[in-house]
Enzyme design. Structure first.
Site, PDB file in Angstrom:
ATOM      1  CB  VAL A  71      42.560  41.532  43.791  1.00 26.81           C
ATOM      2  CG1 VAL A  71      43.349  40.734  42.771  1.00 26.81           C
ATOM      3  CG2 VAL A  71      41.084  41.579  43.420  1.00 26.81           C
ATOM      4  CB  CYS A  72      46.711  39.059  46.840  1.00 26.49           C
ATOM      5  SG  CYS A  72      46.239  37.358  47.229  1.00 26.49           S
ATOM      6  CB  ALA A  73      49.885  36.890  43.579  1.00 29.96           C
ATOM      7  CG  MET A 101      45.906  39.597  40.175  1.00 27.86           C
ATOM      8  SD  MET A 101      44.560  40.380  39.236  1.00 27.86           S
ATOM      9  CE  MET A 101      45.404  40.761  37.692  1.00 27.86           C
TER      10      MET A 101
END
Length: 377
Positions: A71-73, A101
């Site tokens: 997961v990242c931004a 996210m």
């Protein structure tokens, strides 16, 4: 190419309390502020820039035969890390969260709360990435939606699937942590938008007053606004009783906490209202009412089915915010040492008043981060 996983698929895993292993590659300060949470979520943070020269920083923290969700931004950096895990680490199953996210923040997971006595059903929409809770009452081909998030297309699709027409859009108060979709959905569907008049003194648009004595009928089901004008989080905060059994408390009372009175800069003025609502008005209600709040703060508040609720009488036994005998101690609790205020809360309030109209991408940025509407005892 690494396999993607959608927010819908990840939400099902969280709601079903499956074991989930997440590698979050955002910067540590972003991760510490806001992350994916759940009953069986195991999450590791290793910033993306620490992995540019190889995946050694995480190889000892991850099991190669266990599924890993990266997961990242926004989904880009996590895609590259996921590919590195597959290529260099020999991990058997690596998934990349599509949209990161940013997308997780906007996902709404509908959960059925109950069939209603007078016909129809009550649904809770759980915004897992934000802690927001909204509701749909549907009966006899009509629907009312309460405390609507701005992703209105999700509610439209759900209503279409159920074969109901959206007639009423209701905000229990003027929100400060998320942008309401109530007006936009009312305009799109021809429905009526309801807002407490004491929260509407600065709004720039027309609305229908949400206040005691003005019951709203949805098909065969009466959504009772009486008997609770319940100020404290805002001066207009109004609770709803549905089907004589469900108490929608807005941001006044949560399962593990109570509402904060400071988001309009009125903490000292409103603390007495908050105490009166919680310690007198709600006390006059049946202990068997099921509390359905507009937010939750902790993953453990989610039931096995993914809903958030509690019996009112039980909350008076275990919610610390409802057990402070001293008015002075209560005042200190809700005015001092509060958590940080929601991201861009002033701009969000102005947007919900109709004073400003930010572009879609700006609205997403304004809402980034966790819900912070609660005071924890």
């Amino acid at each position: 190419m690494t396999t993607p996983i959608t927010t819908e698929a990840l939400a099902k895993k969280v709601v079903n309390q499956e074991k989930i292993r997440i590698l979050d590659v955002r910067n540590t300060d972003e991760f510490d502020d806001w992350k994916i949470e759940g009953e069986n979520v195991e999450i590791i943070n290793e910033p993306y820039f620490n992995l540019l020269d190889g995946i050694e920083p995480v190889t000892g923290k991850l099991t190669k035969d266990q599924e890993v969700i990266v997961v990242c931004a926004k989904g880009g950096s996590s895609q590259m890390v996921a590919e590195l895990l597959e290529e260099e680490g020999g991990f058997s199953k690596v998934l990349n969260l599509e949209g990161g996210m940013k997308a997780w923040s906007e996902h709404l997971e509908p959960v059925k709360i109950a069939d209603l006595k007078q016909g129809g059903s009550l649904y809770q929409f759980v915004r897992l990435g934000k802690g927001c809770l909204s509701y749909m009452v549907e009966s006899d081909g009509e629907a009312a939606i309460i405390d609507i998030s701005r992703m209105i297309e999700k509610y439209e699709a759900f209503a279409k699937d159920k074969g109901v027409q959206i007639k009423h859009l209701i905000d229990t108060h003027l929100h400060a942590d998320h942008i309401s979709g109530g007006r936009a959905l009312a305009e799109k569907t021809g429905g009526t938008y309801h807002l407490p008049p004491k929260d509407a003194t600065e709004v720039t648009y027309d609305y229908t007053a949400l206040e005691e004595g003005n019951d709203i009928t949805v098909g065969n089901t009466k959504v009772k606004v009486q008997p609770i004008y319940s100020p404290g989080h805002t001066i207009g905060s109004t609770s709803l009783i549905i089907d004589d059994h469900y108490l929608l408390t807005g941001d006044i009372l949560f399962v593990k906490s109570i509402g904060r009175p400071d988001l309009a800069g009125k903490a000292e003025d409103w603390v007495g209202d908050l105490r009166h609502s919680l310690y007198k008005r709600y006390k006059e209600l049946s202990e068997d009412l099921i509390v359905l709040p507009a937010h939750y703060s902790f993953a453990e508040e989610l039931s096995e089915g993914g809903s958030v609720s509690a019996r009112l009488g039980d909350l008076y036994q275990r919610n610390e915010g409802l057990q402070v005998d001293s008015e002075e101690v209560f005042k200190k609790m809700v005015t001092e040492n509060l958590p940080p205020q929601p991201n861009a809360y002033q701009e969000i309030r102005e947007t919900n008043m109709g004073k400003i109209t930010p572009e879609d991408e700006k609205q997403r940025e304004m809402e980034t981060g966790p819900n912070r509407c609660a005071v924890h005892g």
